[in-house]
Design a protein around this motif. Sequence first.
Motif, PDB file in Angstrom:
ATOM      1  N   ARG A 204      54.412  44.882  47.958  1.00 50.35           N
ATOM      2  CA  ARG A 204      55.411  43.841  48.226  1.00 50.35           C
ATOM      3  C   ARG A 204      54.841  42.793  49.175  1.00 50.35           C
ATOM      4  O   ARG A 204      55.147  41.602  49.057  1.00 50.35           O
ATOM      5  N   SER A 205      53.999  43.221  50.100  1.00 48.77           N
ATOM      6  CA  SER A 205      53.412  42.252  51.026  1.00 48.77           C
ATOM      7  C   SER A 205      52.430  41.339  50.294  1.00 48.77           C
ATOM      8  O   SER A 205      51.988  40.341  50.838  1.00 48.77           O
ATOM      9  N   ARG A 206      52.089  41.715  49.053  1.00 48.57           N
ATOM     10  CA  ARG A 206      51.246  40.856  48.227  1.00 48.57           C
ATOM     11  C   ARG A 206      52.106  40.098  47.211  1.00 48.57           C
ATOM     12  O   ARG A 206      51.631  39.727  46.139  1.00 48.57           O
ATOM     13  N   ALA A 207      53.382  39.948  47.539  1.00 47.33           N
ATOM     14  CA  ALA A 207      54.313  39.076  46.810  1.00 47.33           C
ATOM     15  C   ALA A 207      54.954  39.690  45.564  1.00 47.33           C
ATOM     16  O   ALA A 207      55.684  39.029  44.850  1.00 47.33           O
ATOM     17  N   LEU A 208      54.678  40.967  45.294  1.00 43.55           N
ATOM     18  CA  LEU A 208      55.328  41.598  44.146  1.00 43.55           C
ATOM     19  C   LEU A 208      56.749  42.014  44.520  1.00 43.55           C
ATOM     20  O   LEU A 208      56.983  42.483  45.632  1.00 43.55           O
TER      21      LEU A 208
ATOM     22  N   PHE B 140      55.110  49.054  50.231  1.00 42.76           N
ATOM     23  CA  PHE B 140      55.092  47.947  51.195  1.00 42.76           C
ATOM     24  C   PHE B 140      53.864  47.070  50.973  1.00 42.76           C
ATOM     25  O   PHE B 140      53.942  45.838  50.990  1.00 42.76           O
TER      26      PHE B 140
ATOM     27  N   ALA C 180      56.048  37.013  51.768  1.00 46.01           N
ATOM     28  CA  ALA C 180      54.720  36.754  51.200  1.00 46.01           C
ATOM     29  C   ALA C 180      54.731  35.461  50.391  1.00 46.01           C
ATOM     30  O   ALA C 180      53.810  34.662  50.455  1.00 46.01           O
ATOM     31  N   ARG C 181      55.822  35.276  49.630  1.00 46.12           N
ATOM     32  CA  ARG C 181      55.893  34.071  48.790  1.00 46.12           C
ATOM     33  C   ARG C 181      56.067  32.812  49.636  1.00 46.12           C
ATOM     34  O   ARG C 181      55.624  31.736  49.267  1.00 46.12           O
TER      35      ARG C 181
ATOM     36  N   GLU D 181      53.309  35.212  41.400  1.00 42.73           N
ATOM     37  CA  GLU D 181      54.614  35.208  42.081  1.00 42.73           C
ATOM     38  C   GLU D 181      54.663  34.093  43.124  1.00 42.73           C
ATOM     39  O   GLU D 181      55.660  33.379  43.247  1.00 42.73           O
ATOM     40  N   VAL D 182      53.591  33.979  43.883  1.00 46.12           N
ATOM     41  CA  VAL D 182      53.535  32.942  44.911  1.00 46.12           C
ATOM     42  C   VAL D 182      53.626  31.556  44.263  1.00 46.12           C
ATOM     43  O   VAL D 182      54.381  30.682  44.702  1.00 46.12           O
TER      44      VAL D 182
ATOM     45  N   ALA E 172      49.083  39.232  39.661  1.00 44.38           N
ATOM     46  CA  ALA E 172      50.540  39.321  39.699  1.00 44.38           C
ATOM     47  C   ALA E 172      51.070  38.681  40.989  1.00 44.38           C
ATOM     48  O   ALA E 172      52.034  37.910  40.974  1.00 44.38           O
ATOM     49  N   GLY E 173      50.416  38.990  42.111  1.00 43.58           N
ATOM     50  CA  GLY E 173      50.853  38.442  43.398  1.00 43.58           C
ATOM     51  C   GLY E 173      50.719  36.929  43.437  1.00 43.58           C
ATOM     52  O   GLY E 173      51.646  36.212  43.819  1.00 43.58           O
TER      53      GLY E 173
ATOM     54  N   ALA F 252      55.790  41.135  58.849  1.00 48.10           N
ATOM     55  CA  ALA F 252      55.582  41.252  57.402  1.00 48.10           C
ATOM     56  C   ALA F 252      56.729  41.975  56.706  1.00 48.10           C
ATOM     57  O   ALA F 252      56.809  41.991  55.489  1.00 48.10           O
ATOM     58  N   GLY F 253      57.605  42.605  57.493  1.00 51.08           N
ATOM     59  CA  GLY F 253      58.778  43.247  56.898  1.00 51.08           C
ATOM     60  C   GLY F 253      58.594  44.719  56.576  1.00 51.08           C
ATOM     61  O   GLY F 253      59.211  45.244  55.645  1.00 51.08           O
TER      62      GLY F 253
ATOM     63  N   PHE G 146      51.051  36.376  55.323  1.00 50.96           N
ATOM     64  CA  PHE G 146      50.089  37.353  54.793  1.00 50.96           C
ATOM     65  C   PHE G 146      49.671  38.293  55.912  1.00 50.96           C
ATOM     66  O   PHE G 146      49.293  37.859  56.995  1.00 50.96           O
ATOM     67  N   LEU G 147      49.753  39.582  55.630  1.00 48.21           N
ATOM     68  CA  LEU G 147      49.285  40.577  56.593  1.00 48.21           C
ATOM     69  C   LEU G 147      48.029  41.248  56.058  1.00 48.21           C
ATOM     70  O   LEU G 147      48.045  41.834  54.976  1.00 48.21           O
TER      71      LEU G 147
ATOM     72  N   GLU H 220      63.090  39.640  52.481  1.00 49.33           N
ATOM     73  CA  GLU H 220      62.387  40.837  52.004  1.00 49.33           C
ATOM     74  C   GLU H 220      60.876  40.609  52.174  1.00 49.33           C
ATOM     75  O   GLU H 220      60.426  39.458  52.200  1.00 49.33           O
ATOM     76  N   PRO H 221      60.110  41.692  52.225  1.00 49.13           N
ATOM     77  CA  PRO H 221      58.657  41.524  52.389  1.00 49.13           C
ATOM     78  C   PRO H 221      58.042  40.571  51.362  1.00 49.13           C
ATOM     79  O   PRO H 221      57.213  39.732  51.705  1.00 49.13           O
ATOM     80  N   GLU H 222      58.487  40.710  50.073  1.00 47.97           N
ATOM     81  CA  GLU H 222      57.879  39.862  49.043  1.00 47.97           C
ATOM     82  C   GLU H 222      58.295  38.402  49.211  1.00 47.97           C
ATOM     83  O   GLU H 222      57.531  37.491  48.891  1.00 47.97           O
TER      84      GLU H 222
ATOM     85  N   LEU I  76      45.500  34.221  47.977  1.00 43.44           N
ATOM     86  CA  LEU I  76      46.933  33.919  48.096  1.00 43.44           C
ATOM     87  C   LEU I  76      47.210  32.681  48.959  1.00 43.44           C
ATOM     88  O   LEU I  76      48.300  32.128  48.924  1.00 43.44           O
TER      89      LEU I  76
END
Lengths: 253, 440
Positions: B392-396, B389, A76-77, A105-106, A101-102, A48-49, A81-82, A71-73, A162
């Motif tokens: 960010r792991s939720r895509a932000l 973290f 995710a995109r 972004e996805v 917001a998440g 997951a980074g 998913f962790l 990067e972690p984000e 997500l």
Amino acid sequence: MLEIRDLHASAGDRQILKGINLTVNAGEVHAIMGPNGSGKSTLAGVLAGRDGLEVTGGTVTFKGQDLLDLEPEERAREGVFLAFQYPVEIPGVNNAYLLKAGLNEVRKHRGEPELDAMDFMTLIRERMALLQMDDTLLSRPVNEGFSGGEKKRNEIFQMAVLEPTLAILDETDSGLDIDALKTVAGGVNALRSPDRSMVVVTHYQRLLNYIVPDFVHVLSGGRIVKSGGKELALELEAKGYGWIETEPATASV
Amino acid sequence: MTQIATGADSYAAQFAASAQASALPNALASLRDDAFHCFDRLGFPTTRMEDWRFSNVAPIAQTPFVAPERTPTYGQAALDALSLPKLGGPELVFVNGWFMPGLSTTDGLPAGVRARSLAEVLVSDPDTVLPHLGRLARIENHAFTALNTAFLRDGAVIEIGAGIVVDAPIHLVFITTGGGVPVMSQPRALVLADANSQVRVVESHAGEGDTPYLNNTLTEIVVADGAVVDHYAIVREAQAGFRIGGLFARLGRASNFSSHAITLSGAIVRHEAHVVLDGEGAVCTLNGLYLGNGQQLVDNQTTMDHAKPHCDSYELYKGILSGRSRAVFNGKIIVRLDAQKTDAKQSNKALLLSEDAQVTTKPQLEIFADDVKCTHGATVGQLDAESLFYLRSRALSEAQARQLLIHAFAADLLSHIKIDAVRRQLDTLLTERLPVGAGG
Ligand SMILES: Nc1ncnc2c1ncn2[C@@H]1O[C@H](COP(=O)(O)OP(=O)(O)OP(=O)(O)O)[C@@H](O)[C@H]1O
Ligand SMILES: [Mg+2]
């Protein structure tokens, strides 16, 4: 989907992962079991980074690209998913706000339009029903004051919103009573699909009665020391880990 | 503008000129005289003084500030350009300390409430204010209080009659603008809230230009028995601007006073809040939110003086510091011998977004009563890595995640701001002004 080759990782001066090899194909569910401190969460964190974990060797390829480079984000995109073993409480950040917001972004990353408030709420309600989540959790700050079970449920709920392609569930079952376990497992199963893979970290075979894995791996001392089908989990439940760790073929340091 | 010699001489010369120019009531003229002598004797504070140890005001002492006359050319367009919050109620605008009737409105004030210019009151109705001026804000030991009082000419006078509830917040706008000259503005505000009245007063402090200026403000608030007063001081000085502010309040029996000190910008900003809980059952809340970046110095000083029994006080100050900014928080709680059953809480929390930002915090308790509860705490921390973290792991993005967490840090203070227009604007400003990159 996911291809881990000879992965080494350390935290501080401590070598934790010492050569992990694992291939997860689309649609497969892999369970990872292993004693405390064997490196399961470290592996999940590397995928997951997570900051503070240093990859000292090996490669991880996800959908054909170098996962470790992202990067972690970005991961995710891309669909990683962790579900955290210990979801953090974030006072002052609203659960629904974070999800919206998440998710947007996805969606942006996938080239889809952002959801407006109405469509978002429709989606949310549907996914909350799946997890039998209490409405009020949505308007509260992320995980703040949630019970252990509510935190785990919230993780799977976020996953359901997500819609990742690779879900890594780190001990999502621990701390759940049997009813909650069934609900959460039901939510996970509802998300199983031919193009979604899952890596399920657990200590207990019990979860695997509900989320039936295609493969079971034993992680010990930073390596996968044994792999098998779902029967392996039953064997581990009966005999513990001792018999594997003492096997000469895998005992070398 | 005339050339002025630097140092104390220039202040003496300007004081003499100012004294000559203003036809003031005798009582005030002599208060001003006394004040100037105090200022002359004290000089600007230095870091050798306990209350100024971490707050170096040498840049103020070294600048030859000029006390400006009225600036009648200042217009609506310049005011609008500052985009201060629109509160939709009475608004008194002051430029360099002088009241600007053309930019102000007192529409909508209920009967029994007056909001006037101090200069006007000193001519028409001096007895309203003379007993109060300088009563809470003592000139003897504080150079800036003395300086403000010595140059006292204009300001705001707000009177709320007994039992009257004022709905719309009263907005006092203090603008400092020198047009290239380092000016000093010495505005004064006096709020007299009579028994059981209720009012909200918002001070906005802002400035213009790249030239250093000094906005040295004093606010005295008398909260009579049973009155409820909410006060806000929102400081948005120009980058080069200095602002020293004193808030003095005296609380009567069963009254409720709250003040929110919000510092968003300015080269050196010191805000002092000194409150005397002087009647049984009074409740006081002092909240503060301060942002620091660049080379800014943000200094908050509070005194919560529990003089009577059964009073509660709450203090929560939060700072968000980046760059090489420094912050000081000194919170003094005094519980006098009489003040049994005091309940005083104080907390200061700072979030450091860069390695070079610094905060110094010092609680000071002086407790002379024995049956009291006093708690205080201070924390200094960085953004939580695990929370970052998680988000960010939720895509932000990292920037989004940092912004959310910074915002979350300030969230409880913002939620205490009950004037929507103020809260909304702060929300936006927080988002705009905060450095979100990892370096701060
Ligand atoms: N940041 C860190 N710094 C130093 N050691 C660490 C760090 N993170 C993990 N470790 C150590 O690495 C080892 C593996 O930790 P990890 O959390 O991956 O184990 P785990 O298999 O998930 O254990 P559990 O079943 O208890 O969750 C442990 O001994 C742990 O203490
Ligand atoms: Mg673990």
